[in-house]
Motif scaffolding. Structure first.
Motif, PDB file in Angstrom:
ATOM      1  N   CYS A 183      58.767  28.564  18.639  1.00 50.12           N
ATOM      2  CA  CYS A 183      59.644  27.808  19.538  1.00 50.12           C
ATOM      3  C   CYS A 183      59.216  28.011  20.996  1.00 50.12           C
ATOM      4  CB  CYS A 183      61.096  28.262  19.358  1.00 50.12           C
ATOM      5  SG  CYS A 183      62.232  27.451  20.505  1.00 50.12           S
ATOM      6  N   CYS A 234      63.376  30.248  24.157  1.00 47.84           N
ATOM      7  CA  CYS A 234      63.810  31.571  24.621  1.00 47.84           C
ATOM      8  C   CYS A 234      62.973  32.698  24.024  1.00 47.84           C
ATOM      9  CB  CYS A 234      65.302  31.777  24.361  1.00 47.84           C
ATOM     10  SG  CYS A 234      65.690  32.452  22.736  1.00 47.84           S
ATOM     11  N   CYS A 266      61.477  32.329  17.770  1.00 46.84           N
ATOM     12  CA  CYS A 266      61.633  31.844  16.397  1.00 46.84           C
ATOM     13  C   CYS A 266      60.364  31.131  15.945  1.00 46.84           C
ATOM     14  CB  CYS A 266      62.808  30.867  16.324  1.00 46.84           C
ATOM     15  SG  CYS A 266      64.385  31.633  16.705  1.00 46.84           S
ATOM     16  N   CYS A 295      68.061  27.569  16.714  1.00 46.83           N
ATOM     17  CA  CYS A 295      69.245  27.054  17.410  1.00 46.83           C
ATOM     18  C   CYS A 295      68.996  25.597  17.771  1.00 46.83           C
ATOM     19  CB  CYS A 295      69.554  27.896  18.652  1.00 46.83           C
ATOM     20  SG  CYS A 295      68.492  27.558  20.066  1.00 46.83           S
TER      21      CYS A 295
END
Ligand code: SF4
Length: 709
Positions: free
Chosen positions: A15, A18, A22, A58
């Motif tokens: 990802c 952040c 992930c 998320c």
């Protein structure tokens, strides 16, 4: 899921948002069309079974993948048109930049970009130039960028957004433990009896990490949340302490007072692994819960209860975020948390540890790779002749022994006329710096500004030349998440139009500084990094290709990395950690009659950093399209403002108008504003006062006043 049947291929990557890091899979359709510029498109994204996410994503990771195909994406180099003033022009449309810039080919753009900087260096010396790298780029790109500044520009004026998020945490960790990274992963929370979350809001900012905290709480871990604001995880907490903004050092010292005065500390651990206990004990002797309660706003018995629970636990961890670090006392905050862990012996074992939750996907890796003005890669101080000599040999050049300037100091140096040229890669200081009026005036005063990015960001609106770069889903390279897990990212699509890989652009700039670089790609850069960074020992490119993720430090080529570190000794002289006493300090700009409300800033679940990516992601921006100010319902009533009304927020540095929102989690006397919205830029209001150690601005506390607009 209907789309999965028509995807042509899948690509495993990480990802781009952040620091949780992930792992995910892009499902790609290769069918070209006019809209996707002959390069296919990502249909959807799924979570993979990575060590930090176990299949979870998320909303940002799952839906925020389409920004690289936004109509405003840069596909050709741009040079500012003659006579167009530098600055934020309210009528400028980033999707139609040719009103202010003209297109150029790469040769012209690179020559123009490099010549402007080399001429300034020739005229004013190496200290006239500076560079901001990016925690959104790969480790290899961070390495190349800091190497260009150090060996090409000739100074250490290189920094990145770590200065604005966890620089104070790193300063305290380096001082007290001898290492700036986390001592244990967030997955260790599942083995903890007590977990403290303070100054962080994981359900919003580290959502997948939050799932581990929820899981731990459901399994019986006592979750203690310490923050001025409420949050979603309060529903899982054993205790939530809401302290007065700015009262954190008082509260933590009161907890230390309880731990020491009630004999709850771990004497054997303190004797074996620490230094400075006597001084710490003397320093907190008078800071009883009763004495500190009026400052921090927490009842003495509540302070005692959580201090006893933490100290009495067999295994306990502390996690913190920017509510701790973004203060003029940010380093003191982190020192207090470190002292609590050390006095109780809560490090070096499974289920124990200290963990600053890192913000951007590669802020850990970019810091490790040396995008920091006072240290070379792996945190080797630039002033240490012996350590510097190793890099001088590796890079075959002499290096500047003087620490460089930090992000905010560079802006001040531009204003003072000493820094005249900059190269900014993937950072957006025209949105992210405090006191934006000052920062934007500084950017406008630069004689030559080179910006390398995906879009004409607010910062690029000050550029002389803009170099179109590559989005995360278009590049291969490594990133390092908050858990010290080095992970492999892979390109799913080629860049659009004439946009180029960031490592290639940096190398072209370096060649024009006479550096003669000739890297074939990121793998070769990674091989050079391993020569200068022992943290990467036993982590090879081929191993990352094979395994996807390896935690550092790693003891052998075929062994897993260490999830928990410092079981036997700390990487300081003598192997002992330092207990560093602190004294409570008031905020730099306390509230007063004229500015009676505390302003605090941060992120939203849907929007990340300055919004350059998430505001251009369709799903994310549709879910959260509006700049809003969040207040307690009672505060809105006092102002006579209804939710949805326009609200004027003013500080001593500026004012903005936003939509008022009622938020039960806000305490009275405080307003929260996210900093992702250019149309109401929160940092026009924030205070540039710096923590003296980490040089981080006080984003979490400024005095403001509110009125109906
Ligand atoms: Fe991406 Fe962080 Fe969300 Fe994971 S938790 S999907 S890394 S933004």
């Amino acid at each position: 899921r209907g789309d999965s049947a028509v995807a042509d291929r899948t690509v495993d990557s990480v990802c781009p948002y952040c620091g949780v890091g992930c792992q995910l899979t892009y499902h790609v359709k290769d069918e070209p069309s006019e809209a996707n510029e002959q390069r296919g498109r990502i249909l959807f994204v799924e979570g993979r079974d990575g060590p930090s996410n176990q299949g979870r994503l998320c909303v940002k990771g799952r839906f925020g993948f389409d920004y690289p195909s936004h109509p405003a994406r840069l596909t050709r180099p741009l040079i500012r048109r003659e006579g167009v003033p530098k600055g934020i022009d309210p009528v400028f449309d980033p999707a139609n930049p040719l009103t202010h810039f003209r297109e150029a080919d790469w040769e012209e753009a690179l020559e123009f970009a490099a010549t402007g900087l080399t001429e300034l260096k020739g005229k004013h010396g190496p200290s006239a130039l500076a560079g901001f790298g990016s925690a959104k780029c790969s480790n290899e790109e961070a390495w190349l960028f800091q190497k260009l500044v150090r060996t090409g520009f000739g100074s250490n004026h290189v920094d990145h957004c770590t200065r604005l998020c966890h620089a104070s945490s790193v300063a305290a960790l380096m001082e007290c433990l001898g290492s700036g990274a986390v001592t244990a992963s967030f997955m260790q929370a599942l083995q903890s009896d007590v977990v403290i979350l303070t100054g962080c809001n994981p359900a919003v900012n580290h959502p997948v990490a939050a799932t581990y905290f929820k899981q731990a709480a459901r399994n019986g871990t006592k979750l203690i949340i310490i923050d001025p604001r409420g949050q979603a995880l309060d529903a899982y907490a054993w205790r939530s302490l809401r302290f007065s903004p700015g009262g954190d050092v008082s509260l933590f010292n009161a907890m230390l007072n309880v731990i020491i005065s009630e004999g709850l500390f771990d004497k054997a651990y303190i004797d074996a692994h620490t230094e400075g206990f006597e001084a710490l004990a003397a320093s907190v002797a008078d800071m009883t819960p009763e004495a500190m309660s009026p400052i921090c706003g927490v009842e003495p018995e509540a302070i005692r209860e959580v201090a006893r629970a933490y100290a009495g636990a067999e295994r306990a961890m502390i996690f913190w975020g920017m509510g701790i670090s973004q203060h003029v006392h940010g380093t003191d905050n982190a020192r207090c948390l470190i002292s609590m862990a050390l006095t109780c012996g809560h490090t070096g074992r499974p289920g124990t540890g200290l963990h600053p939750l890192r913000g951007q996907n590669n802020v850990q890796g970019a810091s490790d790779a040396g995008l920091i003005p006072m240290v070379l890669p792996d945190y080797q101080p630039v002033g240490d002749a012996q350590l510097r000599a190793a890099f001088e040999e590796l890079w075959n050049t002499e290096l500047d022994p003087e620490p460089g300037l930090t992000v905010v100091e560079i802006m001040d140096a531009i204003a003072a006329g000493t820094i005249k040229g900059m190269y900014i890669l993937g950072e957006n200081p025209a949105m992210s710096d405090p006191d934006l009026t000052h920062a934007r005036a500084a950017l406008a005063a630069l004689e030559h500004l080179v910006v390398q990015d995906l879009f004409v960001t607010e910062t690029a609106q000050f550029a002389d030349v803009i170099l179109p770069a590559t989005a995360w889903s278009e590049k291969s390279g490594t990133v390092t998440n908050t858990n010290r897990q080095v992970q492999m990212g892979r390109a799913a699509l080629p860049p659009p139009g004439e946009a180029k890989a960031d490592w290639w652009i940096i190398q072209e700039m370096a060649q024009r500084f006479g550096l003669g670089w000739n890297y074939a790609g990121p793998e070769q850069v990674f091989a050079e990094m391993k020569q200068g960074m022992h943290s990467l020992d036993h982590i090879s490119w081929s191993r990352l290709e094979r395994e996807g993720s390896v935690t550092y430090p790693c003891p052998a080529d075929d062994a897993p990395g260490q999830d928990v570190v410092f079981s036997d000794a700390f990487p300081r002289a003598g192997g002992r950690a330092k207990l560093s006493p602190t004294q409570p300090l008031p905020p730099d700009e306390p509230v007063d009659e004229a500015y009676p409300i505390v302003l605090t800033t941060g992120r939203l679940l849907e929007h990340w950093h300055t919004g350059a990516m998430t505001r251009r992601s369709r799903v994310l921006d549709e879910r959260e399209p509006e700049a809003a100010a969040y207040l307690a319902p009672a505060e809105l009533d006092r102002l006579g403002v209804a939710p949805g009304d326009a609200l004027l927020v003013a500080t001593r540095r500026g004012s903005i108008t936003l939509t008022a929102r009622a938020d039960q989690a806000m305490p009275d006397g405080m307003v929260f504003i996210p900093f992702a919205f250019a149309e109401a830029a929160a940092n026009l209001l924030t205070n540039p006062a710096l923590d003296p150690y980490g040089k981080i601005p006080e984003f979490k506390y400024a005095a403001c006043r509110l009125s109906p607009a």
